[in-house]
Design a protein around this motif. Structure first.
Motif, PDB file in Angstrom:
ATOM      1  N   PRO A 110       0.807  -1.222   0.000  1.00 16.40           N
ATOM      2  CA  PRO A 110       0.000   0.000   0.000  1.00 16.40           C
ATOM      3  C   PRO A 110       0.841   1.274   0.000  1.00 16.40           C
ATOM      4  O   PRO A 110       0.298   2.380  -0.122  1.00 16.40           O
ATOM      5  N   ASP A 111       2.170   1.143   0.101  1.00 13.86           N
ATOM      6  CA  ASP A 111       3.044   2.313   0.180  1.00 13.86           C
ATOM      7  C   ASP A 111       2.970   3.154  -1.091  1.00 13.86           C
ATOM      8  O   ASP A 111       2.707   2.639  -2.184  1.00 13.86           O
ATOM      9  N   ILE A 112       3.250   4.447  -0.934  1.00 13.94           N
ATOM     10  CA  ILE A 112       3.395   5.364  -2.068  1.00 13.94           C
ATOM     11  C   ILE A 112       4.833   5.863  -2.057  1.00 13.94           C
ATOM     12  O   ILE A 112       5.319   6.359  -1.027  1.00 13.94           O
ATOM     13  N   HIS A 113       5.521   5.744  -3.191  1.00 11.90           N
ATOM     14  CA  HIS A 113       6.931   6.129  -3.216  1.00 11.90           C
ATOM     15  C   HIS A 113       7.381   6.513  -4.620  1.00 11.90           C
ATOM     16  O   HIS A 113       6.724   6.204  -5.614  1.00 11.90           O
ATOM     17  N   ASP A 114       8.517   7.210  -4.667  1.00 12.72           N
ATOM     18  CA  ASP A 114       9.132   7.647  -5.917  1.00 12.72           C
ATOM     19  C   ASP A 114       8.152   8.464  -6.756  1.00 12.72           C
ATOM     20  O   ASP A 114       7.775   8.086  -7.874  1.00 12.72           O
ATOM     21  N   VAL A 115       7.744   9.591  -6.182  1.00 11.14           N
ATOM     22  CA  VAL A 115       6.817  10.509  -6.846  1.00 11.14           C
ATOM     23  C   VAL A 115       7.462  11.893  -6.903  1.00 11.14           C
ATOM     24  O   VAL A 115       8.026  12.369  -5.910  1.00 11.14           O
ATOM     25  N   THR A 116       7.394  12.536  -8.065  1.00  4.76           N
ATOM     26  CA  THR A 116       7.887  13.904  -8.239  1.00  4.76           C
ATOM     27  C   THR A 116       6.717  14.803  -8.622  1.00  4.76           C
ATOM     28  O   THR A 116       5.966  14.491  -9.556  1.00  4.76           O
ATOM     29  N   ILE A 117       6.568  15.906  -7.886  1.00  9.73           N
ATOM     30  CA  ILE A 117       5.495  16.875  -8.141  1.00  9.73           C
ATOM     31  C   ILE A 117       6.150  18.238  -8.327  1.00  9.73           C
ATOM     32  O   ILE A 117       6.787  18.754  -7.399  1.00  9.73           O
ATOM     33  N   THR A 118       6.048  18.813  -9.524  1.00  9.58           N
ATOM     34  CA  THR A 118       6.703  20.089  -9.800  1.00  9.58           C
ATOM     35  C   THR A 118       5.749  21.056 -10.501  1.00  9.58           C
ATOM     36  O   THR A 118       4.844  20.653 -11.229  1.00  9.58           O
ATOM     37  N   ASN A 119       5.992  22.336 -10.259  1.00  6.97           N
ATOM     38  CA  ASN A 119       5.301  23.420 -10.971  1.00  6.97           C
ATOM     39  C   ASN A 119       3.778  23.348 -10.828  1.00  6.97           C
ATOM     40  O   ASN A 119       3.047  23.134 -11.798  1.00  6.97           O
ATOM     41  N   VAL A 120       3.329  23.516  -9.611  1.00  7.81           N
ATOM     42  CA  VAL A 120       1.899  23.604  -9.318  1.00  7.81           C
ATOM     43  C   VAL A 120       1.587  25.044  -8.933  1.00  7.81           C
ATOM     44  O   VAL A 120       2.164  25.579  -7.991  1.00  7.81           O
ATOM     45  N   THR A 121       0.687  25.671  -9.674  1.00  7.89           N
ATOM     46  CA  THR A 121       0.221  27.023  -9.356  1.00  7.89           C
ATOM     47  C   THR A 121      -1.288  26.968  -9.327  1.00  7.89           C
ATOM     48  O   THR A 121      -1.939  26.823 -10.363  1.00  7.89           O
ATOM     49  N   ALA A 122      -1.858  27.046  -8.121  1.00  4.98           N
ATOM     50  CA  ALA A 122      -3.293  26.785  -8.019  1.00  4.98           C
ATOM     51  C   ALA A 122      -3.898  27.448  -6.792  1.00  4.98           C
ATOM     52  O   ALA A 122      -3.203  28.026  -5.957  1.00  4.98           O
ATOM     53  N   ASP A 123      -5.215  27.327  -6.709  1.00  6.38           N
ATOM     54  CA  ASP A 123      -5.992  27.840  -5.589  1.00  6.38           C
ATOM     55  C   ASP A 123      -6.910  26.730  -5.089  1.00  6.38           C
ATOM     56  O   ASP A 123      -7.404  25.921  -5.877  1.00  6.38           O
ATOM     57  N   THR A 124      -7.101  26.686  -3.795  1.00 10.03           N
ATOM     58  CA  THR A 124      -8.002  25.709  -3.188  1.00 10.03           C
ATOM     59  C   THR A 124      -8.334  26.175  -1.783  1.00 10.03           C
ATOM     60  O   THR A 124      -7.702  27.094  -1.263  1.00 10.03           O
ATOM     61  N   ASN A 125      -9.266  25.501  -1.168  1.00 12.32           N
ATOM     62  CA  ASN A 125      -9.590  25.783   0.227  1.00 12.32           C
ATOM     63  C   ASN A 125      -8.809  24.874   1.175  1.00 12.32           C
ATOM     64  O   ASN A 125      -8.845  25.057   2.379  1.00 12.32           O
ATOM     65  N   TYR A 126      -8.079  23.883   0.628  1.00 12.17           N
ATOM     66  CA  TYR A 126      -7.376  22.918   1.470  1.00 12.17           C
ATOM     67  C   TYR A 126      -5.876  22.975   1.224  1.00 12.17           C
ATOM     68  O   TYR A 126      -5.229  23.901   1.642  1.00 12.17           O
ATOM     69  N   SER A 127      -5.283  21.984   0.558  1.00 11.14           N
ATOM     70  CA  SER A 127      -3.831  21.959   0.319  1.00 11.14           C
ATOM     71  C   SER A 127      -3.542  21.932  -1.169  1.00 11.14           C
ATOM     72  O   SER A 127      -4.253  21.288  -1.935  1.00 11.14           O
ATOM     73  N   LEU A 128      -2.471  22.616  -1.569  1.00 12.03           N
ATOM     74  CA  LEU A 128      -2.032  22.466  -2.948  1.00 12.03           C
ATOM     75  C   LEU A 128      -1.403  21.094  -3.160  1.00 12.03           C
ATOM     76  O   LEU A 128      -1.657  20.434  -4.163  1.00 12.03           O
ATOM     77  N   VAL A 129      -0.582  20.660  -2.205  1.00  8.78           N
ATOM     78  CA  VAL A 129      -0.012  19.312  -2.236  1.00  8.78           C
ATOM     79  C   VAL A 129      -0.136  18.726  -0.833  1.00  8.78           C
ATOM     80  O   VAL A 129       0.301  19.340   0.139  1.00  8.78           O
ATOM     81  N   ALA A 130      -0.725  17.536  -0.718  1.00  7.17           N
ATOM     82  CA  ALA A 130      -0.919  16.890   0.585  1.00  7.17           C
ATOM     83  C   ALA A 130      -0.373  15.472   0.546  1.00  7.17           C
ATOM     84  O   ALA A 130      -0.680  14.706  -0.371  1.00  7.17           O
ATOM     85  N   LEU A 131       0.437  15.128   1.549  1.00  9.32           N
ATOM     86  CA  LEU A 131       0.952  13.774   1.709  1.00  9.32           C
ATOM     87  C   LEU A 131       0.333  13.190   2.966  1.00  9.32           C
ATOM     88  O   LEU A 131       0.520  13.724   4.062  1.00  9.32           O
ATOM     89  N   ARG A 132      -0.390  12.084   2.817  1.00  9.16           N
ATOM     90  CA  ARG A 132      -1.065  11.468   3.959  1.00  9.16           C
ATOM     91  C   ARG A 132      -0.826   9.961   3.946  1.00  9.16           C
ATOM     92  O   ARG A 132      -1.224   9.284   2.998  1.00  9.16           O
ATOM     93  N   ASN A 133      -0.203   9.447   4.976  1.00  7.63           N
ATOM     94  CA  ASN A 133      -0.059   7.997   5.119  1.00  7.63           C
ATOM     95  C   ASN A 133      -0.379   7.616   6.557  1.00  7.63           C
ATOM     96  O   ASN A 133       0.060   8.265   7.500  1.00  7.63           O
ATOM     97  N   THR A 134      -1.188   6.575   6.696  1.00  7.04           N
ATOM     98  CA  THR A 134      -1.656   6.160   8.018  1.00  7.04           C
ATOM     99  C   THR A 134      -1.703   4.639   8.117  1.00  7.04           C
ATOM    100  O   THR A 134      -1.547   3.924   7.121  1.00  7.04           O
ATOM    101  N   ASP A 135      -1.926   4.158   9.320  1.00  9.05           N
ATOM    102  CA  ASP A 135      -2.188   2.733   9.584  1.00  9.05           C
ATOM    103  C   ASP A 135      -1.062   1.802   9.133  1.00  9.05           C
ATOM    104  O   ASP A 135      -1.293   0.651   8.802  1.00  9.05           O
ATOM    105  N   GLY A 136       0.167   2.320   9.108  1.00  7.30           N
ATOM    106  CA  GLY A 136       1.313   1.484   8.770  1.00  7.30           C
ATOM    107  C   GLY A 136       1.808   1.591   7.346  1.00  7.30           C
ATOM    108  O   GLY A 136       2.875   1.054   7.012  1.00  7.30           O
ATOM    109  N   ALA A 137       1.079   2.253   6.467  1.00  2.62           N
ATOM    110  CA  ALA A 137       1.547   2.454   5.095  1.00  2.62           C
ATOM    111  C   ALA A 137       2.677   3.486   5.102  1.00  2.62           C
ATOM    112  O   ALA A 137       2.646   4.452   5.856  1.00  2.62           O
ATOM    113  N   LYS A 138       3.647   3.285   4.231  1.00  2.00           N
ATOM    114  CA  LYS A 138       4.802   4.185   4.172  1.00  2.00           C
ATOM    115  C   LYS A 138       4.688   5.146   2.990  1.00  2.00           C
ATOM    116  O   LYS A 138       4.026   4.850   1.986  1.00  2.00           O
TER     117      LYS A 138
END
Length: 201
Positions: A110-138
């Motif tokens: 279930p892990d998420i890895h080796d991700v590149t996120i570049t050049n984000v220009t945006a508007d939102t009410n929450y996060s432009l980029v969010a990293l969330r891992n729980t319950d033992g996932a890496k």
């Protein structure tokens, strides 16, 4: 109404839903007035998402732009613009609950890895980029670079980059050693918070 009275899961309100897909490209598209998440990827590998524009007319909960869910790896995301009602780019690794039971591909982590996120220009009410891992996932080897709030903001994000989650989990939040090798460079904001650390890093 999701999964009630014979109705399909809310997941089918995705504009694009990819499950167990390898070697793919999504580029040069606009997603307008999304009902729910625009581009949802589950257990996907070796993907590229580039030159994507989002715009919503009203603030709607869970109106994300790009989501990487359990088991995603080797993904490149570049040149994302516009406005979303929720997270613009969200990486969510969960090791427990219905998400893993229903959608985790046999033999995959279930892990998420080796991700590149570049050049984000945006508007939102929450996060432009969010990293969330729980319950033992890496979550590891993530690079985030050149992230900016939009010059024509309407909502104004709660944070520009969020690392870690201390609310949405089945059994527990992440612990030290489950979120690592996170590189963040060039985050620009005049808003409420620029970078939030929400868990063990």
């Amino acid at each position: 109404t999701s999964l009630k009275d014979g109705r399909p899961s809310i997941r089918f309100n995705n504009f694009i839903l990819l499950h167990n897909v390898d070697n793919y490209v999504i580029e040069n598209i606009s997603c307008l007035n999304m009902r729910w998440w625009a581009i949802n990827q589950i257990c996907c590998t070796n993907g590229r998402l580039e030159n994507i524009y989002f715009n919503n007319g009203n603030l709607i909960r869970n109106q994300d732009g790009i989501d990487l869910r359990v088991g995603c790896s080797n993904i490149y995301i570049n040149n994302i613009k516009g406005r979303c009602g929720d997270d613009v780019v969200a990486l969510t690794a969960l090791a427990g609950g219905k998400e893993c039971e229903r959608f985790l591909v046999e033999g995959m982590s279930p892990d998420i890895h080796d991700v590149t996120i570049t050049n984000v220009t945006a508007d939102t009410n929450y996060s432009l980029v969010a990293l969330r891992n729980t319950d033992g996932a890496k979550m590891y080897r993530i690079t985030i670079e050149n992230i900016k709030t939009s010059p024509d903001m309407v909502y104004g994000p709660r944070n520009v980059v969020r690392i870690g989650e201390n609310l949405y989990y089945k059994q527990r939040t992440s612990i030290l050693g489950e979120t690592y090798d996170i590189t963040v460079r060039g985050v620009y904001s005049l808003n409420r918070a620029t970078v939030i650390i929400g868990g063990a890093l």
